[in-house]
Design a protein around this motif. Structure first.
Motif, PDB file in Angstrom:
ATOM      1  N   SER A 136     -31.688  -0.375 -24.033  1.00  0.00           N
ATOM      2  CA  SER A 136     -32.322   0.389 -25.125  1.00  0.00           C
ATOM      3  C   SER A 136     -33.206  -0.512 -25.979  1.00  0.00           C
ATOM      4  CB  SER A 136     -31.252   1.045 -26.000  1.00  0.00           C
ATOM      5  OG  SER A 136     -30.489   1.962 -25.281  1.00  0.00           O
ATOM      6  N   VAL A 137     -32.688  -1.677 -26.344  1.00  0.00           N
ATOM      7  CA  VAL A 137     -33.451  -2.623 -27.166  1.00  0.00           C
ATOM      8  C   VAL A 137     -34.698  -3.088 -26.418  1.00  0.00           C
ATOM      9  CG1 VAL A 137     -33.400  -4.893 -28.262  1.00  0.00           C
ATOM     10  CG2 VAL A 137     -31.419  -3.374 -28.447  1.00  0.00           C
ATOM     11  N   LEU A 138     -34.539  -3.384 -25.132  1.00  0.00           N
ATOM     12  CA  LEU A 138     -35.670  -3.848 -24.329  1.00  0.00           C
ATOM     13  C   LEU A 138     -36.748  -2.770 -24.214  1.00  0.00           C
ATOM     14  CD1 LEU A 138     -36.687  -6.256 -22.687  1.00  0.00           C
ATOM     15  CD2 LEU A 138     -35.553  -5.283 -20.687  1.00  0.00           C
ATOM     16  N   ALA A 139     -36.332  -1.527 -24.008  1.00  0.00           N
ATOM     17  CA  ALA A 139     -37.287  -0.419 -23.903  1.00  0.00           C
ATOM     18  C   ALA A 139     -38.009  -0.181 -25.218  1.00  0.00           C
ATOM     19  CB  ALA A 139     -36.564   0.856 -23.460  1.00  0.00           C
ATOM     20  N   LEU A 140     -37.292  -0.277 -26.324  1.00  0.00           N
ATOM     21  CA  LEU A 140     -37.922  -0.123 -27.644  1.00  0.00           C
ATOM     22  C   LEU A 140     -38.985  -1.194 -27.874  1.00  0.00           C
ATOM     23  CD1 LEU A 140     -34.866   0.774 -29.910  1.00  0.00           C
ATOM     24  CD2 LEU A 140     -36.870   2.209 -29.469  1.00  0.00           C
TER      25      LEU A 140
END
Length: 334
Positions: A136-140
């Motif tokens: 999730s953090v990487l996609a954000l």
């Protein structure tokens, strides 16, 4: 006047060509819906899955073509939500926007779960929630880079996914013709996939459509085209390319997989490689499954954020402080 010319040239440089939009569409569409969801479509439909994928592609083409024509006439950031609002009123735009936002939030959750499951193939001890949080953090971070960064990322992912499917078609085709260890005994079980009938095909059609989801995100990005007239062409070439890849790869996979080998949590493109005894390719394909799921995650986040901005600009999604301010103003007026 010179400054305006330079600014126009810079704007054109930042715009997309039709083939860049096509690659973006490939990156947004080929994902867990195909690599994982197609296993359920096969279970429901058998060999009829090839026909229903063609039917789903044709229906998706009609939808995208209509959306592309509207984009050509009136490029809007909110895409279909803005067109619905103009045609039927604010209530329709409000409902369409929030319905899409809700559905994409569900897709985000399923994509994160799928990526986590694929990653646990290598790291079974890592908890699913930790993997989901990390992705999730990487996609954000990718979404924060803006549409230009997202387009480049999806183009790279598209090349990787197309190359992986073509590799599978080549390897499976050669293995079926020549025969490898354990393959000849499996080929005789391919007859099990016949006999599902039209009722089975109808049940599997929903999952076939899931493999083409993401086409609407291509509609969002179409407003960034250098020449909006190329929007329909980009979608047609994209759908033709992925449909050919879908049908050929699934058709070959069905020649190797027996019914008791296929489960909803295993990719139909991964099982034949295991049957052929190709562990290196199994690991490569698993990496591609993670990339595919992550690209869909990025596309969904982009779609959600774009829709939310369009809703906010249209007055259908106000921050909490604005809502509170509006309520207090109403009380004061009373």
């Amino acid at each position: 006047m010179v400054t305006s010319r330079h600014s126009n040239r810079d704007d054109n440089k930042n715009k997309l060509s039709w083939w860049q939009l096509m690659m973006f569409g490939v990156g947004c569409t080929i994902g867990t819906g195909f690599f994982l969801g197609s296993s359920i479509a096969i279970q429901k439909s058998g060999f009829m899955v090839l026909f229903i994928f063609l039917l789903a592609a044709l229906a998706t083409l009609f939808v995208y073509d209509a959306l592309a024509q509207m984009t050509v006439l009136n490029p809007e950031k909110g895409s279909f939500r803005s067109y619905v609002k103009e045609a039927y009123g604010r209530w329709a735009g409000f409902g369409m926007g929030w319905l899409y936002w809700s559905s994409e939030m569900l897709i985000l959750g399923s994509s994160l779960t799928a990526i986590g499951i694929f990653t646990q193939f290598w790291f079974p001890s890592l908890p699913l929630w930790l993997l989901a949080a990390g992705y999730s953090v990487l996609a954000l971070f990718v979404v924060i880079l803006g549409s230009k960064g997202i387009n480049k990322t999806e183009n790279i992912f598209a090349i990787v996914k197309v190359a992986a499917i073509m590799m599978f078609i080549l390897v499976a085709g050669i293995a079926f013709i020549k025969g490898t260890n354990g393959v000849k005994s499996i080929q005789g079980s391919a007859i099990q996939w016949f006999g599902s009938g039209w009722t089975g095909a109808w049940r599997g059609l929903l999952y076939a459509f899931y493999a083409f989801s993401g086409i609407e995100v291509m509609g969002f990005m179409a407003v960034n085209l250098r020449n909006p007239q190329d929007a329909p062409k980009a979608g047609r070439f994209m759908l033709l390319a992925i449909t050919v890849l879908y049908v050929f790869s699934l058709g070959l996979a069905l020649l190797f997989i027996a019914k008791d080998h296929l489960t909803p949590d295993r990719s139909p493109l991964l099982i034949p490689l295991e049957i052929m005894g190709l562990p290196v390719l199994v690991h490569i394909m698993n990496a591609v499954l993670i990339i595919a799921g992550f690209s869909i995650l990025v596309a969904s986040l982009y779609g959600v954020s774009t829709m939310l901005v369009a809703l906010a600009e249209g007055g259908d999604a106000r921050p909490g402080w604005q809502i509170g301010k509006a309520r207090s103003s109403c009380r004061f007026m009373r």
